[in-house]
Scaffold this motif. Structure first.
Motif, PDB file in Angstrom:
ATOM      1  N   UNK A  46      -4.994   1.302  13.479  1.00 31.04           N
ATOM      2  CA  UNK A  46      -4.335   0.313  12.627  1.00 31.04           C
ATOM      3  C   UNK A  46      -5.349  -0.390  11.727  1.00 31.04           C
ATOM      4  N   UNK A  47      -4.974  -0.572  10.471  1.00 33.87           N
ATOM      5  CA  UNK A  47      -5.806  -1.321   9.526  1.00 33.87           C
ATOM      6  C   UNK A  47      -5.822  -2.788   9.924  1.00 33.87           C
ATOM      7  N   UNK A  48      -7.011  -3.366   9.997  1.00 35.68           N
ATOM      8  CA  UNK A  48      -7.165  -4.779  10.332  1.00 35.68           C
ATOM      9  C   UNK A  48      -7.545  -5.587   9.099  1.00 35.68           C
ATOM     10  N   UNK A  49      -8.602  -5.161   8.413  1.00 32.70           N
ATOM     11  CA  UNK A  49      -9.076  -5.908   7.249  1.00 32.70           C
ATOM     12  C   UNK A  49      -9.966  -5.016   6.398  1.00 32.70           C
ATOM     13  N   UNK A  50     -10.000  -5.299   5.106  1.00 32.48           N
ATOM     14  CA  UNK A  50     -10.861  -4.567   4.201  1.00 32.48           C
ATOM     15  C   UNK A  50     -11.446  -5.502   3.166  1.00 32.48           C
ATOM     16  N   UNK A  51     -12.572  -5.108   2.602  1.00 33.31           N
ATOM     17  CA  UNK A  51     -13.246  -5.927   1.609  1.00 33.31           C
ATOM     18  C   UNK A  51     -13.836  -5.012   0.543  1.00 33.31           C
ATOM     19  N   UNK A  52     -13.787  -5.458  -0.702  1.00 33.44           N
ATOM     20  CA  UNK A  52     -14.295  -4.613  -1.783  1.00 33.44           C
ATOM     21  C   UNK A  52     -15.804  -4.747  -1.887  1.00 33.44           C
ATOM     22  N   UNK A  53     -16.387  -4.013  -2.841  1.00 33.91           N
ATOM     23  CA  UNK A  53     -17.848  -3.973  -2.912  1.00 33.91           C
ATOM     24  C   UNK A  53     -18.453  -5.305  -3.338  1.00 33.91           C
ATOM     25  N   UNK A  54     -17.698  -6.124  -4.067  1.00 36.81           N
ATOM     26  CA  UNK A  54     -18.228  -7.406  -4.516  1.00 36.81           C
ATOM     27  C   UNK A  54     -18.163  -8.450  -3.418  1.00 36.81           C
ATOM     28  N   UNK A  55     -17.267  -8.244  -2.469  1.00 36.94           N
ATOM     29  CA  UNK A  55     -17.021  -9.275  -1.475  1.00 36.94           C
ATOM     30  C   UNK A  55     -15.995 -10.295  -1.931  1.00 36.94           C
ATOM     31  N   UNK A  56     -15.520 -10.134  -3.160  1.00 38.40           N
ATOM     32  CA  UNK A  56     -14.588 -11.096  -3.718  1.00 38.40           C
ATOM     33  C   UNK A  56     -13.125 -10.802  -3.453  1.00 38.40           C
ATOM     34  N   UNK A  57     -12.840  -9.585  -3.036  1.00 35.28           N
ATOM     35  CA  UNK A  57     -11.461  -9.195  -2.752  1.00 35.28           C
ATOM     36  C   UNK A  57     -11.352  -8.699  -1.318  1.00 35.28           C
ATOM     37  N   UNK A  58     -10.320  -9.156  -0.629  1.00 33.24           N
ATOM     38  CA  UNK A  58     -10.108  -8.732   0.748  1.00 33.24           C
ATOM     39  C   UNK A  58      -8.614  -8.630   1.020  1.00 33.24           C
ATOM     40  N   UNK A  59      -8.296  -7.917   2.056  1.00 31.52           N
ATOM     41  CA  UNK A  59      -6.899  -7.758   2.453  1.00 31.52           C
ATOM     42  C   UNK A  59      -6.854  -7.622   3.964  1.00 31.52           C
ATOM     43  N   UNK A  60      -5.695  -7.945   4.542  1.00 31.41           N
ATOM     44  CA  UNK A  60      -5.559  -7.956   5.988  1.00 31.41           C
ATOM     45  C   UNK A  60      -4.256  -7.308   6.433  1.00 31.41           C
ATOM     46  N   UNK A  61      -4.270  -6.780   7.631  1.00 33.48           N
ATOM     47  CA  UNK A  61      -3.033  -6.329   8.227  1.00 33.48           C
ATOM     48  C   UNK A  61      -2.142  -7.530   8.523  1.00 33.48           C
ATOM     49  N   UNK A  62      -0.842  -7.328   8.484  1.00 33.39           N
ATOM     50  CA  UNK A  62       0.086  -8.445   8.652  1.00 33.39           C
ATOM     51  C   UNK A  62      -0.106  -9.172   9.979  1.00 33.39           C
ATOM     52  N   UNK A  63      -0.466  -8.444  11.002  1.00 35.72           N
ATOM     53  CA  UNK A  63      -0.564  -9.051  12.332  1.00 35.72           C
ATOM     54  C   UNK A  63      -1.784  -9.959  12.494  1.00 35.72           C
ATOM     55  N   UNK A  64      -2.733  -9.893  11.568  1.00 34.02           N
ATOM     56  CA  UNK A  64      -3.944 -10.706  11.708  1.00 34.02           C
ATOM     57  C   UNK A  64      -4.135 -11.712  10.583  1.00 34.02           C
ATOM     58  N   UNK A  65      -3.259 -11.682   9.590  1.00 35.75           N
ATOM     59  CA  UNK A  65      -3.398 -12.603   8.467  1.00 35.75           C
ATOM     60  C   UNK A  65      -3.388 -14.045   8.934  1.00 35.75           C
ATOM     61  N   UNK A  66      -4.325 -14.813   8.402  1.00 34.11           N
ATOM     62  CA  UNK A  66      -4.425 -16.217   8.753  1.00 34.11           C
ATOM     63  C   UNK A  66      -5.265 -16.474   9.996  1.00 34.11           C
ATOM     64  N   UNK A  67      -5.623 -15.407  10.721  1.00 29.65           N
ATOM     65  CA  UNK A  67      -6.424 -15.579  11.945  1.00 29.65           C
ATOM     66  C   UNK A  67      -7.793 -14.893  11.836  1.00 29.65           C
ATOM     67  N   UNK A  68      -7.854 -13.799  11.114  1.00 30.64           N
ATOM     68  CA  UNK A  68      -9.103 -13.032  10.991  1.00 30.64           C
ATOM     69  C   UNK A  68      -9.667 -13.189   9.578  1.00 30.64           C
ATOM     70  N   UNK A  69     -10.988 -13.126   9.494  1.00 28.26           N
ATOM     71  CA  UNK A  69     -11.664 -13.187   8.200  1.00 28.26           C
ATOM     72  C   UNK A  69     -12.756 -12.133   8.145  1.00 28.26           C
TER      73      UNK A  69
END
Length: 127
Positions: A46-69
């Motif tokens: 399952x996808x948890x989190x991802x970040x782009x090469x700049x570090x400025x863009x990130x995304x999270x799986x729905x189950x971890x949004x707001x809790x994981x960074x």
């Protein structure tokens, strides 16, 4: 030889926090998107989190949004995952992954988009 080595996993009580690290060697990922995935017994990865090469863009799986960074330190060639308010359903093996795509600000959420993988670190959350 490219290596991604995760650390920081362990046993924690529900509501607690852990910080995972992923140290890369053999090549730099400073120009590449990176991510975290997890796999619980009997379940698909399952996808948890991802970040782009700049570090400025990130995304999270729905189950971890707001809790994981997710964050990264390019100088150290290291990826991090700060996990707060952990739940028993967060129990899984957590994998660090790096893509072969350079200079993209798209955060990739499918495992097939990632070329490089770590061996994983176990996170167990007791209720």
């Amino acid at each position: 030889q490219v290596q991604l080595v995760e650390s920081g996993g362990g046993l924690v009580q529900a509501g607690g926090s852990l910080r995972l690290s992923c140290a890369a060697s053999g090549r730099t990922f400073s120009s590449n998107s990176m991510g975290w995935f997890r796999q619980a017994p009997g379940k698909e990865r399952e996808f948890v989190a991802g970040i782009d090469w700049t570090g400025g863009f990130s995304d999270y799986g729905n189950s971890v949004k707001g809790r994981f960074t997710i964050s990264r330190d390019k100088d150290k060639n290291t990826l991090y995952l700060q996990m707060n308010s952990l739940k028993s359903e967060d129990t899984a093996v957590y994998y660090c992954a790096g893509t072969g795509y350079a200079y993209t600000t798209v955060v990739l959420s499918t495992s097939s988009s990632y070329t490089y993988w770590g061996q994983g670190t176990q996170v167990t959350v007791s209720s």
